[in-house]
Design a protein around this motif. Structure first.
Motif, PDB file in Angstrom:
ATOM      1  N   HIS A  70     -48.158 -65.130 -30.462  1.00 38.20           N
ATOM      2  CA  HIS A  70     -48.682 -65.621 -29.265  1.00 38.20           C
ATOM      3  C   HIS A  70     -48.397 -64.863 -27.993  1.00 38.20           C
ATOM      4  O   HIS A  70     -49.131 -64.445 -27.327  1.00 38.20           O
ATOM      5  CB  HIS A  70     -48.090 -67.188 -29.173  1.00 38.20           C
ATOM      6  CG  HIS A  70     -48.421 -67.847 -27.797  1.00 38.20           C
ATOM      7  ND1 HIS A  70     -49.738 -68.114 -27.473  1.00 38.20           N
ATOM      8  CD2 HIS A  70     -47.616 -68.219 -26.643  1.00 38.20           C
ATOM      9  CE1 HIS A  70     -49.669 -68.674 -26.232  1.00 38.20           C
ATOM     10  NE2 HIS A  70     -48.483 -68.987 -25.864  1.00 38.20           N
ATOM     11  N   LEU A  71     -47.291 -64.352 -28.042  1.00 37.25           N
ATOM     12  CA  LEU A  71     -46.489 -63.451 -26.804  1.00 37.25           C
ATOM     13  C   LEU A  71     -47.423 -62.057 -26.848  1.00 37.25           C
ATOM     14  O   LEU A  71     -47.614 -61.699 -25.620  1.00 37.25           O
ATOM     15  CB  LEU A  71     -45.243 -63.255 -26.892  1.00 37.25           C
ATOM     16  CG  LEU A  71     -44.297 -64.765 -26.732  1.00 37.25           C
ATOM     17  CD1 LEU A  71     -42.977 -64.444 -26.971  1.00 37.25           C
ATOM     18  CD2 LEU A  71     -44.443 -65.045 -25.324  1.00 37.25           C
ATOM     19  N   GLY A  72     -47.606 -61.752 -28.078  1.00 37.06           N
ATOM     20  CA  GLY A  72     -48.408 -60.546 -27.991  1.00 37.06           C
ATOM     21  C   GLY A  72     -49.887 -60.533 -27.886  1.00 37.06           C
ATOM     22  O   GLY A  72     -50.828 -59.471 -28.162  1.00 37.06           O
ATOM     23  N   GLY A  73     -50.506 -61.666 -27.556  1.00 39.54           N
ATOM     24  CA  GLY A  73     -52.053 -62.071 -27.346  1.00 39.54           C
ATOM     25  C   GLY A  73     -52.887 -61.914 -28.578  1.00 39.54           C
ATOM     26  O   GLY A  73     -54.126 -61.607 -28.543  1.00 39.54           O
ATOM     27  N   GLN A  74     -52.086 -62.222 -29.685  1.00 40.35           N
ATOM     28  CA  GLN A  74     -52.948 -61.859 -31.137  1.00 40.35           C
ATOM     29  C   GLN A  74     -53.242 -63.453 -31.523  1.00 40.35           C
ATOM     30  O   GLN A  74     -53.993 -63.529 -32.567  1.00 40.35           O
ATOM     31  CB  GLN A  74     -52.351 -61.136 -32.234  1.00 40.35           C
ATOM     32  CG  GLN A  74     -51.916 -59.777 -31.313  1.00 40.35           C
ATOM     33  CD  GLN A  74     -50.916 -59.085 -32.513  1.00 40.35           C
ATOM     34  OE1 GLN A  74     -49.968 -59.426 -32.709  1.00 40.35           O
ATOM     35  NE2 GLN A  74     -51.358 -57.905 -32.965  1.00 40.35           N
ATOM     36  N   LEU A  75     -52.499 -64.504 -31.327  1.00 43.45           N
ATOM     37  CA  LEU A  75     -52.848 -65.873 -31.772  1.00 43.45           C
ATOM     38  C   LEU A  75     -54.060 -66.389 -31.479  1.00 43.45           C
ATOM     39  O   LEU A  75     -54.653 -66.877 -32.344  1.00 43.45           O
ATOM     40  CB  LEU A  75     -51.558 -66.707 -31.399  1.00 43.45           C
ATOM     41  CG  LEU A  75     -51.452 -68.235 -32.035  1.00 43.45           C
ATOM     42  CD1 LEU A  75     -51.483 -68.056 -33.546  1.00 43.45           C
ATOM     43  CD2 LEU A  75     -50.556 -68.968 -31.202  1.00 43.45           C
TER      44      LEU A  75
END
Length: 105
Positions: A88-93
């Motif tokens: 989520h924090l890495g923008g991948q979720l």
């Protein structure tokens, strides 16, 4: 046998969470998915007569105990809370959720 059951249950919906009814980290993951607009399913192992077997199978899959929450997206093991939050924090979720059909927008 429990691992086969996990795989079957995990593939029934786009987002499947294996957790416990009194687990605050399970609640945090469920809240995140709700806020993202995702429809998810939870299997609460403490309410399942075969929950201990499933929990042991999940611990083997994620390599740790306690094994909850354990999240599957699109039938694929994502992992426990730290893995979900990292995605989520890495923008991948969100892209992963879209790919699985769990998000429409």
């Amino acid at each position: 046998m429990a691992a086969e059951r996990v795989k079957r249950l995990a593939s029934e919906r786009a987002v499947v969470i294996f957790g416990m009814s009194n687990c605050y980290m399970c609640h945090a993951v469920q809240t995140l998915f709700t806020q993202l607009g995702v429809s998810w399913t939870v299997h609460e192992l403490d309410k399942d007569p075969r929950g201990k077997d499933v929990e042991r199978a999940l611990a083997g899959m994620v390599g740790r105990s306690p094994s909850v929450p354990t999240v599957f997206i699109g039938g694929t093991l994502v992992g426990p809370t730290d893995r979900v939050m990292s995605l989520h924090l890495g923008g991948q979720l969100v892209p992963l959720l879209r790919q699985a059909g769990a998000l429409w927008l």
